[in-house]
Design a protein around this motif. Sequence first.
Motif, PDB file in Angstrom:
ATOM      1  N   THR A  21      81.505  59.464 102.940  1.00 19.38           N
ATOM      2  CA  THR A  21      80.144  59.150 103.213  1.00 19.38           C
ATOM      3  C   THR A  21      80.201  57.389 103.956  1.00 19.38           C
ATOM      4  O   THR A  21      81.223  56.788 103.654  1.00 19.38           O
ATOM      5  CB  THR A  21      79.342  58.587 101.916  1.00 19.38           C
ATOM      6  OG1 THR A  21      79.311  59.827 101.259  1.00 19.38           O
ATOM      7  CG2 THR A  21      77.859  58.412 102.224  1.00 19.38           C
ATOM      8  N   LEU A  22      79.609  57.583 105.137  1.00 21.84           N
ATOM      9  CA  LEU A  22      79.583  56.154 105.608  1.00 21.84           C
ATOM     10  C   LEU A  22      78.311  55.622 105.239  1.00 21.84           C
ATOM     11  O   LEU A  22      77.181  55.795 105.128  1.00 21.84           O
ATOM     12  CB  LEU A  22      79.593  56.413 107.031  1.00 21.84           C
ATOM     13  CG  LEU A  22      79.398  55.187 108.012  1.00 21.84           C
ATOM     14  CD1 LEU A  22      80.425  54.207 107.987  1.00 21.84           C
ATOM     15  CD2 LEU A  22      78.745  55.417 109.384  1.00 21.84           C
ATOM     16  N   ALA A  33      83.301  52.685 104.835  1.00 26.82           N
ATOM     17  CA  ALA A  33      83.239  54.126 104.120  1.00 26.82           C
ATOM     18  C   ALA A  33      83.888  54.444 102.899  1.00 26.82           C
ATOM     19  O   ALA A  33      84.737  53.714 102.462  1.00 26.82           O
ATOM     20  CB  ALA A  33      83.940  54.934 105.315  1.00 26.82           C
ATOM     21  N   PHE A  34      83.462  55.366 102.082  1.00 24.04           N
ATOM     22  CA  PHE A  34      84.088  55.594 100.747  1.00 24.04           C
ATOM     23  C   PHE A  34      84.444  57.183 100.923  1.00 24.04           C
ATOM     24  O   PHE A  34      83.732  58.137 101.413  1.00 24.04           O
ATOM     25  CB  PHE A  34      83.150  55.484  99.750  1.00 24.04           C
ATOM     26  CG  PHE A  34      83.781  55.924  98.333  1.00 24.04           C
ATOM     27  CD1 PHE A  34      84.353  55.133  97.718  1.00 24.04           C
ATOM     28  CD2 PHE A  34      83.293  57.272  97.799  1.00 24.04           C
ATOM     29  CE1 PHE A  34      84.989  55.529  96.527  1.00 24.04           C
ATOM     30  CE2 PHE A  34      83.804  57.526  96.530  1.00 24.04           C
ATOM     31  CZ  PHE A  34      84.595  56.566  95.939  1.00 24.04           C
ATOM     32  N   ALA A  35      85.581  57.383 100.147  1.00 17.07           N
ATOM     33  CA  ALA A  35      86.091  58.962 100.218  1.00 17.07           C
ATOM     34  C   ALA A  35      86.446  59.287  98.669  1.00 17.07           C
ATOM     35  O   ALA A  35      86.988  58.552  98.051  1.00 17.07           O
ATOM     36  CB  ALA A  35      87.457  59.019 101.078  1.00 17.07           C
ATOM     37  N   PRO A  63      86.094  49.465 107.585  1.00 17.78           N
ATOM     38  CA  PRO A  63      86.618  49.248 106.261  1.00 17.78           C
ATOM     39  C   PRO A  63      86.642  50.516 105.555  1.00 17.78           C
ATOM     40  O   PRO A  63      85.384  51.082 105.210  1.00 17.78           O
ATOM     41  CB  PRO A  63      86.129  48.056 105.833  1.00 17.78           C
ATOM     42  CG  PRO A  63      85.623  47.470 107.076  1.00 17.78           C
ATOM     43  CD  PRO A  63      84.952  48.383 107.788  1.00 17.78           C
ATOM     44  N   TRP A  64      87.635  50.965 104.573  1.00 14.10           N
ATOM     45  CA  TRP A  64      87.538  52.114 104.063  1.00 14.10           C
ATOM     46  C   TRP A  64      87.857  51.792 102.442  1.00 14.10           C
ATOM     47  O   TRP A  64      88.724  50.842 102.125  1.00 14.10           O
ATOM     48  CB  TRP A  64      88.890  52.922 104.424  1.00 14.10           C
ATOM     49  CG  TRP A  64      88.096  53.939 105.350  1.00 14.10           C
ATOM     50  CD1 TRP A  64      88.034  53.624 106.642  1.00 14.10           C
ATOM     51  CD2 TRP A  64      87.508  55.158 105.309  1.00 14.10           C
ATOM     52  NE1 TRP A  64      87.357  54.737 107.613  1.00 14.10           N
ATOM     53  CE2 TRP A  64      87.316  55.659 106.525  1.00 14.10           C
ATOM     54  CE3 TRP A  64      87.285  56.035 104.078  1.00 14.10           C
ATOM     55  CZ2 TRP A  64      86.533  57.001 106.827  1.00 14.10           C
ATOM     56  CZ3 TRP A  64      86.934  57.635 104.351  1.00 14.10           C
ATOM     57  CH2 TRP A  64      86.459  57.897 105.751  1.00 14.10           C
ATOM     58  N   CYS A  65      87.200  52.664 101.573  1.00 10.71           N
ATOM     59  CA  CYS A  65      87.669  52.514  99.971  1.00 10.71           C
ATOM     60  C   CYS A  65      87.674  53.898  99.645  1.00 10.71           C
ATOM     61  O   CYS A  65      86.685  54.723  99.933  1.00 10.71           O
ATOM     62  CB  CYS A  65      86.453  51.863  99.222  1.00 10.71           C
ATOM     63  SG  CYS A  65      86.739  52.095  97.502  1.00 10.71           S
ATOM     64  N   MET A  66      88.699  54.250  99.213  1.00 11.46           N
ATOM     65  CA  MET A  66      89.143  55.745  98.574  1.00 11.46           C
ATOM     66  C   MET A  66      89.190  55.753  97.081  1.00 11.46           C
ATOM     67  O   MET A  66      90.081  54.768  96.450  1.00 11.46           O
ATOM     68  CB  MET A  66      90.344  56.367  99.357  1.00 11.46           C
ATOM     69  CG  MET A  66      90.070  56.435 101.016  1.00 11.46           C
ATOM     70  SD  MET A  66      91.691  57.273 101.479  1.00 11.46           S
ATOM     71  CE  MET A  66      91.192  57.224 103.290  1.00 11.46           C
ATOM     72  N   GLY A  67      88.613  56.690  96.380  1.00  2.62           N
ATOM     73  CA  GLY A  67      89.106  56.855  95.033  1.00  2.62           C
ATOM     74  C   GLY A  67      89.012  58.399  94.381  1.00  2.62           C
ATOM     75  O   GLY A  67      88.427  59.057  94.918  1.00  2.62           O
ATOM     76  N   GLY A  68      89.863  58.502  93.336  1.00  2.00           N
ATOM     77  CA  GLY A  68      89.701  59.990  92.922  1.00  2.00           C
ATOM     78  C   GLY A  68      90.949  60.139  91.901  1.00  2.00           C
ATOM     79  O   GLY A  68      91.819  59.315  91.926  1.00  2.00           O
ATOM     80  N   ASP A  69      90.911  61.508  91.392  1.00  2.00           N
ATOM     81  CA  ASP A  69      92.003  61.741  90.769  1.00  2.00           C
ATOM     82  C   ASP A  69      92.757  62.590  91.678  1.00  2.00           C
ATOM     83  O   ASP A  69      92.730  63.621  92.138  1.00  2.00           O
ATOM     84  CB  ASP A  69      91.528  63.101  89.412  1.00  2.00           C
ATOM     85  CG  ASP A  69      92.661  63.571  88.858  1.00  2.00           C
ATOM     86  OD1 ASP A  69      93.642  63.031  89.123  1.00  2.00           O
ATOM     87  OD2 ASP A  69      92.273  64.391  88.337  1.00  2.00           O
ATOM     88  N   TYR A  70      93.954  61.862  92.182  1.00  2.96           N
ATOM     89  CA  TYR A  70      94.800  62.494  93.149  1.00  2.96           C
ATOM     90  C   TYR A  70      96.005  63.344  92.477  1.00  2.96           C
ATOM     91  O   TYR A  70      96.797  64.141  93.081  1.00  2.96           O
ATOM     92  CB  TYR A  70      95.769  61.313  93.852  1.00  2.96           C
ATOM     93  CG  TYR A  70      94.627  60.561  94.561  1.00  2.96           C
ATOM     94  CD1 TYR A  70      94.164  60.883  95.638  1.00  2.96           C
ATOM     95  CD2 TYR A  70      94.282  59.392  94.066  1.00  2.96           C
ATOM     96  CE1 TYR A  70      93.193  60.127  96.596  1.00  2.96           C
ATOM     97  CE2 TYR A  70      93.264  58.418  95.082  1.00  2.96           C
ATOM     98  CZ  TYR A  70      92.803  58.912  96.227  1.00  2.96           C
ATOM     99  OH  TYR A  70      91.858  58.077  96.832  1.00  2.96           O
ATOM    100  N   ASN A  71      96.070  63.399  91.185  1.00  2.00           N
ATOM    101  CA  ASN A  71      96.749  64.327  90.441  1.00  2.00           C
ATOM    102  C   ASN A  71      98.278  64.230  90.861  1.00  2.00           C
ATOM    103  O   ASN A  71      99.156  64.984  90.926  1.00  2.00           O
ATOM    104  CB  ASN A  71      96.407  65.991  90.781  1.00  2.00           C
ATOM    105  CG  ASN A  71      95.697  66.651  89.681  1.00  2.00           C
ATOM    106  OD1 ASN A  71      96.059  66.392  88.376  1.00  2.00           O
ATOM    107  ND2 ASN A  71      94.719  67.152  90.104  1.00  2.00           N
TER     108      ASN A  71
END
Length: 326
Positions: A21-22, A33-35, A63-71
């Motif tokens: 999402t932007l 942006a966030f992923a 600028p970007w921010c990414m987050g999650g369960d990357y396993n």
Amino acid sequence: MWDKRVVEAIEECIGDYSVVTLFKNVDDGWEWAFAGSYGPNVDRDRRRLWEELAGLYSLWDVPWCMGGDYNITHFPSERSGHYRNSVAMEDFSKFIFELDLMDLPLVGGEYTWSNGRAWSRLDRFLVSPSWEAHYPEVSQKRLAQVSSDHFPIFLDCEGIHRGRRYFKFKNMWLTADGFVEMVSAWWSSYQFNGTPSFILASKLKALKQDLKKWNLEVFGHIDNQKSTLLEELQELEGKELLGDTLEEVLLRKGTVMANLERVLSSEEISWRQKSRALWLKKGDRCTKFFHKVANSHRRNNAIESLQFGSQVVFFSGTRKPYCTLL
């Protein structure tokens, strides 16, 4: 999913393994942006995740921010009983390197997943340098494990508690014309009675107050000076493009450029001092690098929490928006 009083969603895109999402901040209009991603367990499919995120990363130049369960873990030390790099870890490291992302340290624990027998750090936030520069006090924290085998983590954009600011001599002051002579005159003007140690302490205290006042009223804030000079330089260059080559315009442009060079040099000296990266030779104007190192030092030196027996006290505010991974 987000507080519309804080951020506004401008555009979004959904992939096989991620949703991006932007956003635009409501208070300052800053776009980023966030992923959010969930990584598959199979290495072949996980490579598709890196390709997907790299493609989405190219959608918006923000600028970007990414987050999650990357396993997958970034390093072998982030997984119990694992002591060697795997191909999947190397792919993950290559993805982080090629997108120039920052893997922030985790506060509050070393891992984010545990089934009681094994542990690993599968969940994390990754940010671009420009995102971290906008939120230099950002910290990534692990919360308590409740009903899942994953620990929730959140990205706090104002997570470093600032206490009292102590006076520090700024090396960039030495670039100001007549600075040494001014300090010498101040020192000679101070008159105190008492023991030598009392006189020295009193003089140092008086000098500190004069330096703080001079820095505020005369030397000025470097960022403000740079912004003002850049705006004036842009205006003068606009006059040149219109054919206005009057001698006074050219002379003023030369003065502005000289002042801008002085301000940029002072900025470099300031960030070099904050970063303590003294091994770089003078003239290597790697201001972005100094920002990163200085912010890293601040995060490493910050006290996020204190533990008294079973009680943990946190020293962090959450006035700015933060993201949570469950």
